[in-house]
Design an enzyme around this catalytic site. Structure first.
Site, short mmCIF file in Angstrom:
data_model
loop_
_atom_site.label_atom_id
_atom_site.label_comp_id
_atom_site.label_asym_id
_atom_site.label_seq_id
_atom_site.Cartn_x
_atom_site.Cartn_y
_atom_site.Cartn_z
N GLY A 50 4.05 11.83 20.41
CA GLY A 50 4.30 10.73 21.33
C GLY A 50 4.81 9.54 20.57
N CYS A 77 1.43 16.05 15.52
CA CYS A 77 1.84 14.67 15.25
C CYS A 77 0.88 13.68 15.95
CB CYS A 77 3.30 14.48 15.66
SG CYS A 77 4.02 12.99 14.99
N TYR A 78 1.36 13.00 16.99
CA TYR A 78 0.48 12.07 17.71
C TYR A 78 -0.79 12.80 18.19
CZ TYR A 78 -0.87 8.38 21.01
OH TYR A 78 -1.55 7.39 21.68
N HIS A 164 6.25 18.91 12.86
CA HIS A 164 6.60 19.49 14.17
C HIS A 164 6.93 20.98 14.06
CE1 HIS A 164 6.70 15.82 16.58
NE2 HIS A 164 6.97 15.24 15.42
N GLU A 166 7.48 22.96 16.40
CA GLU A 166 8.35 23.40 17.51
C GLU A 166 9.84 23.24 17.21
OE1 GLU A 166 6.56 20.75 17.35
OE2 GLU A 166 7.42 19.04 18.41
N SER A 218 25.64 29.82 45.40
CA SER A 218 26.67 28.87 44.98
C SER A 218 27.65 29.48 43.99
CB SER A 218 25.99 27.68 44.32
OG SER A 218 25.46 28.09 43.06
N GLY A 219 27.33 30.67 43.49
CA GLY A 219 28.14 31.24 42.43
C GLY A 219 27.51 31.00 41.07
N GLY A 220 26.56 30.08 41.00
CA GLY A 220 25.89 29.76 39.75
C GLY A 220 24.72 30.71 39.47
N VAL A 221 24.20 30.64 38.24
CA VAL A 221 23.18 31.61 37.83
C VAL A 221 21.84 31.36 38.54
CG1 VAL A 221 22.60 30.30 35.74
CG2 VAL A 221 22.05 32.72 35.84
N ASP A 222 21.48 30.11 38.80
CA ASP A 222 20.16 29.84 39.37
C ASP A 222 20.01 30.41 40.77
OD1 ASP A 222 19.87 28.47 37.03
OD2 ASP A 222 20.16 26.49 37.92
N SER A 223 20.98 30.11 41.63
CA SER A 223 20.85 30.62 43.00
C SER A 223 21.00 32.14 43.01
CB SER A 223 21.87 29.97 43.93
OG SER A 223 23.19 30.32 43.59
N ALA A 224 21.80 32.69 42.09
CA ALA A 224 21.98 34.15 42.05
C ALA A 224 20.67 34.85 41.67
CB ALA A 224 23.08 34.52 41.06
N LYS A 361 15.77 27.37 31.89
CA LYS A 361 17.09 27.97 32.11
C LYS A 361 17.29 29.25 31.28
CE LYS A 361 21.32 27.27 33.84
NZ LYS A 361 21.65 26.70 35.15
#
Ligand code: XMP
Length: 505
Positions: A50, A77-78, A164, A166, A218-224, A361
């Protein structure tokens, strides 16, 4: 695994890295009540970094009751400093703040650093550090400027690292997380793509029952991916509606049709609405007005089509986890009216099915691959809802759409051919509202230029122009000018975001 967010830039990244270890994780605010944390029955907690100092008045801290849960805790860290302070240690601003790759020396592996080299490069980014460790802890690693780079109290199940794990610059960071997850918390790597799909299907079935569901593609990956998961779960109870406003890229509409109707046999209504949208946009040149008109028309068309289908109780949305985390907390100034297309009217009478609500994503893409979506769709670059209409500066006409669509297709073909499609965040053509003079085969021409826009980015909040090789730019330019009637010039946009934006409107 619950990751408590103390406001770090890297908090989401911690949750993603944990999931890469095949352990399900969620990000929650640091001040989530202990009773709620206990109710979630986490196998362990990770405290993020943080921006504050634990010694500042009012700095974010933890309810010490959290230690009584007996759940292993890893402070980063924090997060480490919060543990140190609450357990009676001392945190101070040292003279030598460390930033960047730092050689960390393991003094005693303990549980967290077991099996790792005795010296390793770790990413530091801190001003404060632990100067006195609390009772019961032992120091397991140090660095040139830092007496306590890692510490642990195995009995109390409290662990902390000043660096860190990560970020990729910490070479053995993922191994440290694995030690914490698998050895300290006794977790198994069971969060796999198959389990994600199975869980999502069960949840959708439980929510939807025997009711009918609609989903806007929509043609995009999320809605597909959201649509395919729902189809797997409830079959023909789902109907997909694809409102093709006519501003899609070349062949995109056919691909949606082929993939969903022909390949997966998902019930699909393909609404070819280009004329309707073009009529709305006639004479309109102001970018926000374009966006608004397209957004409204989109919702109206979608509603009409869904009413034709009869009453559906549920609507599928491709909401992702970062939107869930950030909704409400993000208070940025409105630069453009995003998310207006495919956005919902306020008085919506559907319940929402959001199968991707807990996914990042990259996880959506992997699920898409597992479900058999074509690679082309899974790895598609982001595309704005209003489509090519906001890449045509000035009035959108059928002729100008044709020019842009052809130029964009050539550009994408060359970018893919050269292996840059996944390397860049977005690459596309823009059609400005000016013309310039050229000469072609001894003839004077007076035609449009095409702007080539290619950017690198992590999240679209900031972006830089992609350093594409001259040879590639040359091929793109030659081909567009030769193959697309109406174009006699190609220019390359070398602006970063900010101060520009990625799209031109
Ligand atoms: P800008 O142009 O603001 O774009 O830098 C940032 C990202 O958002 C995409 N974008 C949109 N996405 N609906 C969307 O779903 C929209 O109306 C929209 N407008 C821009 C843009 O392509 C970039 O990735």
């Amino acid at each position: 695994m619950l990751v408590l967010d103390f406001g770090a830039q890297y908090a989401q990244l911690i949750a993603r890295r944990v999931r890469e270890c095949r352990v399900y994780s969620e990000l929650i605010p640091y001040d989530t009540p202990v009773a709620d944390i206990a109710a979630a029955k986490p196998a362990g907690l990770i405290l993020s970094g943080g921006p504050r100092s634990v010694n500042e008045p009012g700095a974010p801290s933890l309810d010490p009751a959290i230690f009584a849960l007996g759940v292993p805790i890893l402070g980063i860290c924090y997060g480490l400093q919060v543990i140190a302070k609450l357990r009676g240690g001392r945190v101070a601003r040292e003279e030598l703040a460390e930033y960047g790759g730092t050689a960390v020396q393991v003094l005693e592996p303990g549980a967290l650093l077991a099996g790792l080299p005795t010296e390793m490069s770790c990413w530091m980014s801190h001003g404060d550090s632990v100067v006195d460790i609390p009772e019961g802890f032992c120091v397991t690693a140090r660095s040139p400027g830092l007496p306590v780079a890692a510490m642990e109290d195995r009995e109390a199940k409290l662990y902390g690292v000043q660096f860190h794990p990560e970020v990729r610059h910490t070479v053995f960071g993922q191994d440290i997380l694995k030690n914490f997850l698998y050895k300290v918390c006794d977790l198994a790597p069971t969060w796999t793509t198959v389990s994600i799909i199975e869980e999502a299907m069960e949840r959708i079935q439980a929510q939807v029952g025997k009711d009918r569901v609609v989903c806007g593609l929509s043609g995009g990956v999320d809605s597909a991916v959201a649509a395919l998961l729902t189809y797997r779960a409830v079959g023909d109870q789902l109907t997909c509606i694809f409102v093709d406003h006519g501003f899609m890229r070349k062949n995109e509409g056919e691909q949606v049709e082929n993939t969903f109707r022909r390949h997966f046999h998902v019930p699909l209504v393909h609404v070819r609405a280009q004329e309707r949208f073009l009529a709305k946009l006639a004479g309109v040149t102001e970018p926000e007005q374009k966006r608004k008109l397209i957004g409204e028309e989109f919702i109206r068309t979608f509603e009409e089509e869904s009413h034709k289908l009869g009453k559906a109780a549920f609507l599928v949305q491709g909401t992702l986890y970062p939107d869930v985390i950030e909704s409400g907390t993000r208070d940025a100034a409105k630069i453009k009216s995003h998310h207006n297309v495919g956005g919902l009217p306020e008085d919506i009478d559907f319940d929402l099915v959001e199968p991707l609500r807990m996914l990042f994503k990259d996880e959506v893409r992997v699920v898409g691959e597992e479900l058999g979506l074509p690679e082309d769709m899974v790895w598609r670059q982001p595309f704005p809802g209003p489509g090519l209409a906001i890449r045509i500066i000035g009035e959108v006409t059928e002729e100008r759409l044709r020019i842009l669509r052809e130029a964009d297709a050539v550009l994408l073909e060359e970018i893919k051919q050269a292996g840059y499609y996944r390397e860049v965040w977005q690459s596309f053509a823009v059609l400005p509202a000016i013309r310039s003079v050229g000469v072609m085969g001894d003839e004077r021409t007076y035609a449009y230029p095409i702007v080539v826009r290619a950017v690198t980015s992590d999240d679209a909040m900031t972006a830089d122009w992609a350093r594409l090789p001259y040879e590639l730019l040359e091929r793109i330019s030659n081909r567009i000018i030769n193959e697309v009637p109406g174009v006699n010039r190609v220019v390359f946009d070398i602006s970063s975001k900010p101060p520009s934006t990625i799209e031109w409107e």
